[in-house]
Design an enzyme around this catalytic site. Sequence first.
Site, PDB file in Angstrom:
ATOM      1  N   LYS A  23      53.818   0.839 -42.526  1.00 58.39           N
ATOM      2  CA  LYS A  23      52.333   0.353 -41.984  1.00 58.39           C
ATOM      3  C   LYS A  23      52.335  -1.006 -41.542  1.00 58.39           C
ATOM      4  CE  LYS A  23      49.912   3.833 -44.377  1.00 58.39           C
ATOM      5  NZ  LYS A  23      50.955   4.746 -45.300  1.00 58.39           N
ATOM      6  N   SER A  81      47.381   8.888 -49.900  1.00 57.11           N
ATOM      7  CA  SER A  81      46.950   7.863 -50.864  1.00 57.11           C
ATOM      8  C   SER A  81      47.632   7.756 -52.273  1.00 57.11           C
ATOM      9  CB  SER A  81      45.678   8.334 -51.307  1.00 57.11           C
ATOM     10  OG  SER A  81      44.570   8.624 -50.313  1.00 57.11           O
ATOM     11  N   GLN A  88      44.153  -5.084 -48.899  1.00 55.10           N
ATOM     12  CA  GLN A  88      42.952  -5.006 -48.023  1.00 55.10           C
ATOM     13  C   GLN A  88      41.648  -5.076 -48.746  1.00 55.10           C
ATOM     14  OE1 GLN A  88      43.915  -1.240 -46.284  1.00 55.10           O
ATOM     15  NE2 GLN A  88      44.974  -2.112 -44.448  1.00 55.10           N
ATOM     16  N   VAL A 111      36.301  -1.355 -47.660  1.00 53.54           N
ATOM     17  CA  VAL A 111      35.218  -1.394 -46.613  1.00 53.54           C
ATOM     18  C   VAL A 111      34.366  -0.393 -47.377  1.00 53.54           C
ATOM     19  CG1 VAL A 111      34.668  -0.603 -44.286  1.00 53.54           C
ATOM     20  CG2 VAL A 111      36.963  -1.368 -44.732  1.00 53.54           C
ATOM     21  N   ARG A 120      44.769  13.253 -55.411  1.00 50.11           N
ATOM     22  CA  ARG A 120      43.475  12.979 -54.826  1.00 50.11           C
ATOM     23  C   ARG A 120      43.167  14.325 -53.851  1.00 50.11           C
ATOM     24  NH1 ARG A 120      44.670   7.429 -54.965  1.00 50.11           N
ATOM     25  NH2 ARG A 120      43.651   6.534 -56.489  1.00 50.11           N
ATOM     26  N   ARG A 128      46.730  10.870 -34.316  1.00 47.31           N
ATOM     27  CA  ARG A 128      45.499  10.905 -35.249  1.00 47.31           C
ATOM     28  C   ARG A 128      45.219   9.343 -35.487  1.00 47.31           C
ATOM     29  NH1 ARG A 128      45.429  13.024 -40.891  1.00 47.31           N
ATOM     30  NH2 ARG A 128      44.823  11.012 -41.975  1.00 47.31           N
ATOM     31  N   GLU A 179      48.045   7.512 -37.160  1.00 44.94           N
ATOM     32  CA  GLU A 179      49.027   8.395 -37.528  1.00 44.94           C
ATOM     33  C   GLU A 179      49.609   9.408 -36.491  1.00 44.94           C
ATOM     34  OE1 GLU A 179      49.572   9.563 -40.844  1.00 44.94           O
ATOM     35  OE2 GLU A 179      47.605   8.832 -42.049  1.00 44.94           O
TER      36      GLU A 179
END
Length: 299
Positions: A88, A140, A169, A172, A210, A250, A267
């Site tokens: 990432k 996740s 991060q 949000v 999750r 994506r 993605e």
Amino acid sequence: MARIALASSASHVDDAELDLLRRAVQDLGHDAAVEVWDDDAVDWHDYALTVVRTTWDYTDRHDEFLAWTRRVPRLRNRSDVIAWNTHKTYLRDLARAGCPVIPTAWDVTDADVLATHADAWGVGVGAAEWVVKPAVSAGSRDTARWTDADDALSHSRDLVESGRTAMLQPYVASVDSDGETAVLFAGGEYSHAVVKGAMLTQGEGVRDDRDSRERITPTVATDAQIDVARRALRAAGDALGGGLDLLYARVDLVTSPEGTPQVIELELTEPSLFLPYVDGAAERFAAAITSTVNSLGRV
């Protein structure tokens, strides 16, 4: 008729979306088979195209997976795209290209460094929430949302000490009310979009179970969202030195505090395409597979 391989992990060969895509490809007259990516008995040269799909165990075997992508002929997305996208740190490339991305700090292990980033982002260390995750991850895994900066630092340190790149991060807030919007492209063209409900819950720490809480709702991407998604794809192309020739893509977006779309993830490796949620989506991706086969030449 062409022979198409849909690459999976052994534990996800029965995935419902994978089967839907396989049947849509077959409806176009092709021979489509689900193959396990690390099965040594598979001869990938037998296929006119191999499409990376549910290879969701790759994060624990990243180097092995990348080596496999380099060996497979006629792979989509391409191996160089996958190598870039599975770490990432690609977010740095998007940010350098001017694409709006969630502010991200890397390998933060010091409270003063965290405070410096928080100040630059305009958030208060004591009031902000944080997300910490490894740079190579999916679904996740090893990701958590923290209300306490000390907990966020501890999580980041643990990842760094384990030899992984840690991402930190600001959380949000709009995700709790609006979710994330996933904008899907087939063969470079906008196909459909869905809203994904919030996955991270306050105070639960690191959890890897999750998936069962994921809530998906079809939506129509706004012009602003499609524009930002396309900017992210252009930035990816620039980072890799030219056209990406993407079969699928994506772009996951959130709403920034200023009310504008912001990239949370791009993605290009093995994303869920949410085909069962939108009429015609599987057929559009099957048509893109056919176009790719035709451009490569059949075997």
